[in-house]
Motif scaffolding. Sequence first.
Motif, mmCIF file in Angstrom:
data_model
loop_
_atom_site.group_PDB
_atom_site.id
_atom_site.type_symbol
_atom_site.label_atom_id
_atom_site.label_comp_id
_atom_site.label_asym_id
_atom_site.label_seq_id
_atom_site.Cartn_x
_atom_site.Cartn_y
_atom_site.Cartn_z
ATOM 1 N N ALA A 172 0.830 -1.209 0.000
ATOM 2 C CA ALA A 172 0.000 0.000 0.000
ATOM 3 C C ALA A 172 0.864 1.259 0.000
ATOM 4 N N VAL A 173 1.940 1.252 0.780
ATOM 5 C CA VAL A 173 2.842 2.416 0.809
ATOM 6 C C VAL A 173 3.442 2.649 -0.576
ATOM 7 N N ALA A 174 3.912 1.579 -1.213
ATOM 8 C CA ALA A 174 4.492 1.713 -2.556
ATOM 9 C C ALA A 174 3.468 2.264 -3.541
ATOM 10 N N GLU A 175 2.252 1.749 -3.487
ATOM 11 C CA GLU A 175 1.208 2.213 -4.405
ATOM 12 C C GLU A 175 0.848 3.673 -4.140
ATOM 13 N N ARG A 176 0.856 4.063 -2.872
ATOM 14 C CA ARG A 176 0.508 5.441 -2.524
ATOM 15 C C ARG A 176 1.516 6.437 -3.082
ATOM 16 N N VAL A 177 2.811 6.154 -2.895
ATOM 17 C CA VAL A 177 3.806 7.127 -3.330
ATOM 18 C C VAL A 177 3.850 7.248 -4.847
ATOM 19 N N MET A 178 3.399 6.214 -5.563
ATOM 20 C CA MET A 178 3.436 6.233 -7.025
ATOM 21 C C MET A 178 2.194 6.859 -7.652
ATOM 22 N N LEU A 179 1.166 7.129 -6.839
ATOM 23 C CA LEU A 179 -0.075 7.651 -7.403
ATOM 24 C C LEU A 179 0.122 9.042 -8.002
ATOM 25 N N PRO A 180 -0.378 9.284 -9.211
ATOM 26 C CA PRO A 180 -0.403 10.653 -9.731
ATOM 27 C C PRO A 180 -1.172 11.552 -8.767
ATOM 28 N N THR A 181 -0.639 12.732 -8.507
ATOM 29 C CA THR A 181 -1.226 13.611 -7.503
ATOM 30 C C THR A 181 -0.888 15.050 -7.838
ATOM 31 N N SER A 182 -1.584 15.957 -7.226
ATOM 32 C CA SER A 182 -1.306 17.377 -7.429
ATOM 33 C C SER A 182 -0.392 17.931 -6.339
ATOM 34 N N TYR A 183 0.165 17.038 -5.518
ATOM 35 C CA TYR A 183 0.983 17.482 -4.390
ATOM 36 C C TYR A 183 2.317 16.757 -4.370
ATOM 37 N N GLY A 184 3.383 17.535 -4.261
ATOM 38 C CA GLY A 184 4.713 16.951 -4.119
ATOM 39 C C GLY A 184 5.108 16.898 -2.655
ATOM 40 N N PRO A 236 1.089 17.989 -14.132
ATOM 41 C CA PRO A 236 1.645 17.954 -12.773
ATOM 42 C C PRO A 236 1.430 16.639 -12.025
ATOM 43 N N PRO A 237 0.280 15.961 -12.160
ATOM 44 C CA PRO A 237 0.135 14.691 -11.423
ATOM 45 C C PRO A 237 1.238 13.686 -11.736
ATOM 46 N N ASP A 238 1.660 13.596 -13.001
ATOM 47 C CA ASP A 238 2.736 12.678 -13.356
ATOM 48 C C ASP A 238 4.088 13.166 -12.843
ATOM 49 N N ILE A 239 4.293 14.465 -12.920
ATOM 50 C CA ILE A 239 5.547 15.032 -12.413
ATOM 51 C C ILE A 239 5.685 14.746 -10.931
ATOM 52 N N TYR A 240 4.608 14.971 -10.188
ATOM 53 C CA TYR A 240 4.652 14.759 -8.746
ATOM 54 C C TYR A 240 4.782 13.281 -8.394
ATOM 55 N N ALA A 241 4.144 12.413 -9.165
ATOM 56 C CA ALA A 241 4.274 10.978 -8.902
ATOM 57 C C ALA A 241 5.734 10.554 -9.036
ATOM 58 N N TYR A 242 6.378 11.036 -10.079
ATOM 59 C CA TYR A 242 7.794 10.720 -10.288
ATOM 60 C C TYR A 242 8.642 11.292 -9.151
ATOM 61 N N HIS A 243 8.416 12.565 -8.840
ATOM 62 C CA HIS A 243 9.168 13.216 -7.763
ATOM 63 C C HIS A 243 8.962 12.489 -6.439
ATOM 64 N N ASN A 244 7.715 12.157 -6.104
ATOM 65 C CA ASN A 244 7.419 11.539 -4.810
ATOM 66 C C ASN A 244 8.055 10.162 -4.685
ATOM 67 N N THR A 245 8.065 9.413 -5.783
ATOM 68 C CA THR A 245 8.681 8.082 -5.753
ATOM 69 C C THR A 245 10.178 8.196 -5.499
ATOM 70 N N ARG A 246 10.844 9.084 -6.226
ATOM 71 C CA ARG A 246 12.278 9.282 -6.022
ATOM 72 C C ARG A 246 12.573 9.785 -4.613
ATOM 73 N N SER A 247 11.790 10.753 -4.156
ATOM 74 C CA SER A 247 12.018 11.341 -2.840
ATOM 75 C C SER A 247 11.850 10.304 -1.739
ATOM 76 N N PHE A 248 10.830 9.469 -1.866
ATOM 77 C CA PHE A 248 10.594 8.405 -0.890
ATOM 78 C C PHE A 248 11.773 7.437 -0.856
ATOM 79 N N LEU A 249 12.250 7.027 -2.021
ATOM 80 C CA LEU A 249 13.361 6.082 -2.080
ATOM 81 C C LEU A 249 14.653 6.706 -1.560
ATOM 82 N N HIS A 250 14.873 7.983 -1.872
ATOM 83 C CA HIS A 250 16.046 8.668 -1.327
ATOM 84 C C HIS A 250 15.996 8.657 0.200
ATOM 85 N N SER A 251 14.847 9.029 0.763
ATOM 86 C CA SER A 251 14.718 9.083 2.221
ATOM 87 C C SER A 251 14.957 7.718 2.838
#
Length: 303
Positions: A172-184, A236-251
């Motif tokens: 669920a966590v993995a699916e959440r961070v990959m979801l297209p969203t309007s929030y980074g 933006p939803p795709d941009i944020y999905a990409y950003h959020n996935t990378r940011s989560f993995l970096h953290s």
Amino acid sequence: MMDKVFWRTIALNHFQVPAGYSVEQLTPDLLSQLGDPDPELRDYYIYSTLENWIQEGYYTPAMLRPMVMQLAENMRHKLGTQGDDTVLLRSFSALTLSDILKYDNKHPFLDRSEVHGIMEQSINYLMSEQDLRGYVTGKGWLHALAHAGDLLGVLARNRHIGDAELKRILTAVAERVMLPTSYGYMTLEDERLALVVIAALTRNLLAPTFWPWWGRQLAQVEEHMKWEDTLRFTQPPDIYAYHNTRSFLHSLYFQLTIAGYKLQGAAELVETIRQTLNRLDPGFLSVEVIKIIDPDLNSDDLR
């Protein structure tokens, strides 16, 4: 309903129950004001009073069970709405529920079916909450995603959560961070969600072979977003999905490597993150990219 001065007095008195009142009398007011838009009242008086009373054992199991039901109901209140104050009740109900689970982890009283029910409700909240704002001037911390992560992290440590449930939480966590969203992720959401993974790892229940499978889920973002295409994203939803996935993995990567966890599966998880990030972000730990910054740097210096 008691006013702000009443609750401030309790906070200033180290959260002692005031003379002439009982926990039973005051709790309905506390639960109803968890979503108050006044950040001072909500954070420092209402939520903090509940947190202290739960952790100090002011509530019996018979009192906590209906609170669990009420908080779970609060988490469903207008779930899916965005941009209004209803997120506050959902978010701080999730945070308060995490305090009850912390208490249960130390002083067991919930049975297996109850914990599994809370897990399902928590996952539903994680996946369904649409208002992901972090901090809003005048409203304070909304932090729904961070609070959902806190709740799942506490659940991951619960005695009634086995390997199958841990896999469900982590998926669920993995699916959440990959979801297209309007929030980074800008206010530590990535770090709070990464802590869910750390919590699962500390249980030593997951086979090392699980982590490469889990990492492949996060790499699937490549199916519609590739590194070389990022500058051409228009949605933006795709941009944020990409950003959020990378940011989560970096953290998660830096939490694991800096802390130096020696837990079962930790080495496999670090390697999985490294490989996934190298697919999503060719600049991650890349000697070639570092040498762009310092052309005189010898590759041997980085080993």
